[in-house]
Write a protein that holds these residues in place. Structure first.
Motif, PDB file in Angstrom:
ATOM      1  N   GLY A   1     -14.174  81.226 -47.119  1.00  0.00           N
ATOM      2  CA  GLY A   1     -13.317  81.567 -48.259  1.00  0.00           C
ATOM      3  C   GLY A   1     -13.587  80.642 -49.626  1.00  0.00           C
ATOM      4  O   GLY A   1     -13.515  79.422 -49.335  1.00  0.00           O
ATOM      5  N   PHE A   2     -14.069  81.226 -50.917  1.00  0.00           N
ATOM      6  CA  PHE A   2     -14.205  80.505 -51.913  1.00  0.00           C
ATOM      7  C   PHE A   2     -12.989  80.519 -52.770  1.00  0.00           C
ATOM      8  O   PHE A   2     -12.814  81.849 -53.611  1.00  0.00           O
ATOM      9  CB  PHE A   2     -15.507  81.208 -52.618  1.00  0.00           C
ATOM     10  CG  PHE A   2     -16.162  80.350 -53.469  1.00  0.00           C
ATOM     11  CD1 PHE A   2     -16.224  79.091 -53.179  1.00  0.00           C
ATOM     12  CD2 PHE A   2     -16.725  81.039 -54.899  1.00  0.00           C
ATOM     13  CE1 PHE A   2     -17.208  78.225 -54.049  1.00  0.00           C
ATOM     14  CE2 PHE A   2     -17.484  80.014 -55.485  1.00  0.00           C
ATOM     15  CZ  PHE A   2     -17.664  78.555 -55.263  1.00  0.00           C
ATOM     16  N   LEU A   3     -12.064  79.880 -52.762  1.00  0.00           N
ATOM     17  CA  LEU A   3     -11.054  79.602 -53.554  1.00  0.00           C
ATOM     18  C   LEU A   3     -10.869  79.209 -55.086  1.00  0.00           C
ATOM     19  O   LEU A   3     -11.834  78.197 -55.280  1.00  0.00           O
ATOM     20  CB  LEU A   3      -9.761  78.946 -52.875  1.00  0.00           C
ATOM     21  CG  LEU A   3      -9.085  79.577 -51.632  1.00  0.00           C
ATOM     22  CD1 LEU A   3      -8.483  78.746 -50.859  1.00  0.00           C
ATOM     23  CD2 LEU A   3      -8.317  80.768 -52.115  1.00  0.00           C
ATOM     24  N   GLY A   4     -10.117  79.473 -55.890  1.00  0.00           N
ATOM     25  CA  GLY A   4      -9.901  78.978 -57.155  1.00  0.00           C
ATOM     26  C   GLY A   4      -9.324  79.957 -58.411  1.00  0.00           C
ATOM     27  O   GLY A   4      -9.480  81.139 -57.968  1.00  0.00           O
ATOM     28  N   PRO A   5      -8.787  79.222 -59.160  1.00  0.00           N
ATOM     29  CA  PRO A   5      -8.006  79.955 -60.076  1.00  0.00           C
ATOM     30  C   PRO A   5      -9.052  80.812 -61.233  1.00  0.00           C
ATOM     31  O   PRO A   5     -10.195  80.553 -60.983  1.00  0.00           O
ATOM     32  CB  PRO A   5      -7.272  79.202 -60.886  1.00  0.00           C
ATOM     33  CG  PRO A   5      -8.138  77.703 -60.878  1.00  0.00           C
ATOM     34  CD  PRO A   5      -8.548  77.756 -59.565  1.00  0.00           C
TER      35      PRO A   5
ATOM     36  N   GLY B   1     -21.836  89.526 -35.960  1.00  0.00           N
ATOM     37  CA  GLY B   1     -21.884  87.968 -36.214  1.00  0.00           C
ATOM     38  C   GLY B   1     -22.439  87.578 -37.514  1.00  0.00           C
ATOM     39  O   GLY B   1     -22.878  86.541 -37.684  1.00  0.00           O
ATOM     40  N   ALA B   2     -22.306  88.550 -38.529  1.00  0.00           N
ATOM     41  CA  ALA B   2     -22.746  88.437 -39.869  1.00  0.00           C
ATOM     42  C   ALA B   2     -21.975  87.375 -40.380  1.00  0.00           C
ATOM     43  O   ALA B   2     -21.041  86.911 -40.154  1.00  0.00           O
ATOM     44  CB  ALA B   2     -22.741  89.750 -40.788  1.00  0.00           C
ATOM     45  N   THR B   3     -22.409  86.425 -41.445  1.00  0.00           N
ATOM     46  CA  THR B   3     -21.791  85.626 -42.269  1.00  0.00           C
ATOM     47  C   THR B   3     -21.112  86.452 -43.394  1.00  0.00           C
ATOM     48  O   THR B   3     -21.673  87.265 -44.200  1.00  0.00           O
ATOM     49  CB  THR B   3     -22.786  84.575 -42.798  1.00  0.00           C
ATOM     50  OG1 THR B   3     -23.424  84.041 -41.897  1.00  0.00           O
ATOM     51  CG2 THR B   3     -22.070  83.489 -43.669  1.00  0.00           C
ATOM     52  N   VAL B   4     -19.856  86.025 -43.875  1.00  0.00           N
ATOM     53  CA  VAL B   4     -19.162  86.464 -45.136  1.00  0.00           C
ATOM     54  C   VAL B   4     -18.991  85.222 -45.890  1.00  0.00           C
ATOM     55  O   VAL B   4     -18.246  84.278 -45.666  1.00  0.00           O
ATOM     56  CB  VAL B   4     -17.856  87.123 -44.707  1.00  0.00           C
ATOM     57  CG1 VAL B   4     -17.060  87.690 -45.832  1.00  0.00           C
ATOM     58  CG2 VAL B   4     -18.261  88.374 -43.630  1.00  0.00           C
ATOM     59  N   PHE B   5     -19.297  85.586 -47.510  1.00  0.00           N
ATOM     60  CA  PHE B   5     -18.632  84.812 -48.455  1.00  0.00           C
ATOM     61  C   PHE B   5     -17.802  85.411 -49.302  1.00  0.00           C
ATOM     62  O   PHE B   5     -18.284  86.553 -49.799  1.00  0.00           O
ATOM     63  CB  PHE B   5     -19.966  84.212 -49.024  1.00  0.00           C
ATOM     64  CG  PHE B   5     -19.511  83.149 -50.100  1.00  0.00           C
ATOM     65  CD1 PHE B   5     -19.780  81.839 -50.021  1.00  0.00           C
ATOM     66  CD2 PHE B   5     -19.235  83.792 -51.431  1.00  0.00           C
ATOM     67  CE1 PHE B   5     -19.781  80.744 -50.787  1.00  0.00           C
ATOM     68  CE2 PHE B   5     -19.052  82.592 -52.421  1.00  0.00           C
ATOM     69  CZ  PHE B   5     -18.980  81.346 -52.355  1.00  0.00           C
ATOM     70  N   ILE B   6     -16.591  85.033 -49.090  1.00  0.00           N
ATOM     71  CA  ILE B   6     -15.414  85.933 -50.032  1.00  0.00           C
ATOM     72  C   ILE B   6     -14.955  85.120 -50.814  1.00  0.00           C
ATOM     73  O   ILE B   6     -14.260  83.964 -50.700  1.00  0.00           O
ATOM     74  CB  ILE B   6     -14.528  86.567 -49.036  1.00  0.00           C
ATOM     75  CG1 ILE B   6     -13.309  87.337 -49.722  1.00  0.00           C
ATOM     76  CG2 ILE B   6     -13.855  85.621 -48.065  1.00  0.00           C
ATOM     77  CD1 ILE B   6     -12.630  88.214 -48.769  1.00  0.00           C
ATOM     78  N   SER B   7     -14.885  85.590 -52.285  1.00  0.00           N
ATOM     79  CA  SER B   7     -14.301  84.885 -53.364  1.00  0.00           C
ATOM     80  C   SER B   7     -12.853  85.601 -53.643  1.00  0.00           C
ATOM     81  O   SER B   7     -12.775  86.552 -53.614  1.00  0.00           O
ATOM     82  CB  SER B   7     -15.183  84.784 -54.530  1.00  0.00           C
ATOM     83  OG  SER B   7     -14.434  84.548 -55.837  1.00  0.00           O
ATOM     84  N   SER B   8     -11.960  84.506 -53.817  1.00  0.00           N
ATOM     85  CA  SER B   8     -10.439  85.044 -54.159  1.00  0.00           C
ATOM     86  C   SER B   8      -9.539  84.135 -54.693  1.00  0.00           C
ATOM     87  O   SER B   8      -9.802  82.916 -54.672  1.00  0.00           O
ATOM     88  CB  SER B   8      -9.845  85.755 -52.964  1.00  0.00           C
ATOM     89  OG  SER B   8      -8.557  86.126 -53.075  1.00  0.00           O
ATOM     90  N   HIS B   9      -8.622  84.513 -55.427  1.00  0.00           N
ATOM     91  CA  HIS B   9      -7.397  83.439 -56.057  1.00  0.00           C
ATOM     92  C   HIS B   9      -6.262  83.730 -55.105  1.00  0.00           C
ATOM     93  O   HIS B   9      -5.372  83.202 -55.343  1.00  0.00           O
ATOM     94  CB  HIS B   9      -7.188  83.747 -57.384  1.00  0.00           C
ATOM     95  CG  HIS B   9      -6.645  84.906 -57.715  1.00  0.00           C
ATOM     96  ND1 HIS B   9      -7.636  86.179 -58.101  1.00  0.00           N
ATOM     97  CD2 HIS B   9      -5.564  85.485 -57.872  1.00  0.00           C
ATOM     98  CE1 HIS B   9      -6.949  87.156 -58.397  1.00  0.00           C
ATOM     99  NE2 HIS B   9      -5.610  86.814 -58.397  1.00  0.00           N
ATOM    100  N   LEU B  10      -6.200  84.776 -54.252  1.00  0.00           N
ATOM    101  CA  LEU B  10      -5.186  85.122 -53.251  1.00  0.00           C
ATOM    102  C   LEU B  10      -5.256  84.270 -51.922  1.00  0.00           C
ATOM    103  O   LEU B  10      -5.935  84.618 -50.838  1.00  0.00           O
ATOM    104  CB  LEU B  10      -5.287  86.647 -52.918  1.00  0.00           C
ATOM    105  CG  LEU B  10      -5.341  87.639 -54.339  1.00  0.00           C
ATOM    106  CD1 LEU B  10      -5.504  89.013 -53.688  1.00  0.00           C
ATOM    107  CD2 LEU B  10      -4.029  87.318 -54.987  1.00  0.00           C
ATOM    108  N   VAL B  11      -4.468  83.056 -51.995  1.00  0.00           N
ATOM    109  CA  VAL B  11      -4.774  82.161 -50.987  1.00  0.00           C
ATOM    110  C   VAL B  11      -4.493  82.491 -49.726  1.00  0.00           C
ATOM    111  O   VAL B  11      -5.092  82.564 -48.767  1.00  0.00           O
ATOM    112  CB  VAL B  11      -3.965  80.934 -51.582  1.00  0.00           C
ATOM    113  CG1 VAL B  11      -3.903  79.902 -50.521  1.00  0.00           C
ATOM    114  CG2 VAL B  11      -4.189  80.450 -52.833  1.00  0.00           C
TER     115      VAL B  11
END
Length: 303
Positions: A34-38, A181-191
């Motif tokens: 999870g790639f978090l940030g405003p 078994g894939a890798t997931v990179f998910i960007s969001s501001h919804l914590v």
């Protein structure tokens, strides 16, 4: 290959207003990161660099064990990408868009695409121009998953979607990970959304990666500590102090927000003459907010 994405000392400047500054991150193979940030923190800019859409000023990038940009065509053939803004053609039907998209990917699985249409309730005869935002979001995920990617990159995939569609999208992602078994990179501001599905987390703010750790450490390692007789200086503390505030009373009473807490660290306070009155768990959103506050220049504890 231990990292699906590996970025080292990435720097990129967009005019005078924004820059990515010394960003280094590692996304373990098989993780949901999870790639978090405003909004405006640099999440999409970072994604654009490792997807080869933006050339950084300096730094090294590796995706699926291959170098960006040197091996970009091979990389993109194994990456499913849902961008922040839709990349479909309104004049086409869903079926026409699927056929067009399939022509670019050697690993495209037409049978899997048809199955996903049923799972996500996407009508192949529907004009894209007449689709709601939720229906378009499901189409974008269908296009990304039908490539059978080893890495799935999702940039704010559920932003603006209603709760039912959001659940359908995230369920489809989790089902795919469970099957492949894939890798997931998910960007969001919804914590809270990422709290339920991610096992790693990175936090961006003002173009910098301010934290990166397993989700369980993020959730369990940030605490609010209420103290009496708190020391003036805490240079030897075994944790990082994100903030401290004093309350009025007969004894020196303070509240500290700390990162990297483990329960045996209570012994530290015995050694400095302080008394721990309470250790309070923070939920993920509270911890996220405290990290951002500490990372900003106006907070002396956040250096």
């Amino acid at each position: 290959m231990n990292s699906a994405i590996e970025i080292t000392d990435l720097n990129w400047k967009a005019g005078k207003s924004f820059a990515l500054k010394d960003v280094s991150l590692r996304v373990p193979v098989g993780s949901i990161y999870g790639f978090l940030g405003p909004n405006g923190s640099g999440k999409t800019s970072t994604i654009r660099t490792f997807m080869g859409m933006t050339k950084p000023n300096s730094g090294r990038i590796s995706v699926l064990g291959m170098s960006v940009p040197d091996e970009l065509p091979r990389i993109l053939g194994r990456v499913g990408y849902v961008p922040e803004r839709p990349h479909v053609y309104p004049a086409l039907t869903v079926g026409e868009q699927v056929k067009y998209h399939a022509s670019f990917f050697k690993l495209w699985d037409p049978g899997w695409a048809n199955e996903l249409m049923d799972r996500l309730d996407v009508d192949p005869d529907r004009k894209i121009a007449r689709m709601s935002k939720g229906e378009t979001g499901k189409l974008l995920l269908l296009l990304a998953l039908s490539q059978r990617p080893d890495l799935l990159v999702l940039d704010e995939p559920t932003d603006g979607l209603d709760p039912v569609v959001r659940r359908d999208v995230l369920t489809a992602v989790l089902d795919y990970v469970g099957e492949t078994g894939a890798t997931v990179f998910i960007s969001s501001h919804l914590v809270h959304e990422l709290e339920r599905i991610c096992d790693w987390v990175g936090v961006m703010d003002h173009g910098e990666l301010v934290a990166e750790m397993p989700m369980h450490r993020f959730k369990n390692g940030i605490k609010k500590i209420r103290l009496e007789d708190a020391p003036e200086a805490a240079a030897e503390a075994p944790f990082r102090i994100l903030s401290r505030s004093r309350t009025n009373g007969r004894v020196a009473s303070e509240t500290w927000i700390v990162r990297g807490w483990e329960d045996p660290m209570r012994m530290y306070f015995n050694g400095v003459g302080a008394t721990v009155r309470d250790v309070v768990d923070l939920d993920l959103e509270e911890g996220f907010v405290e990290l951002l506050r500490a990372s900003r220049p106006s907070n002396p504890q956040g250096r």
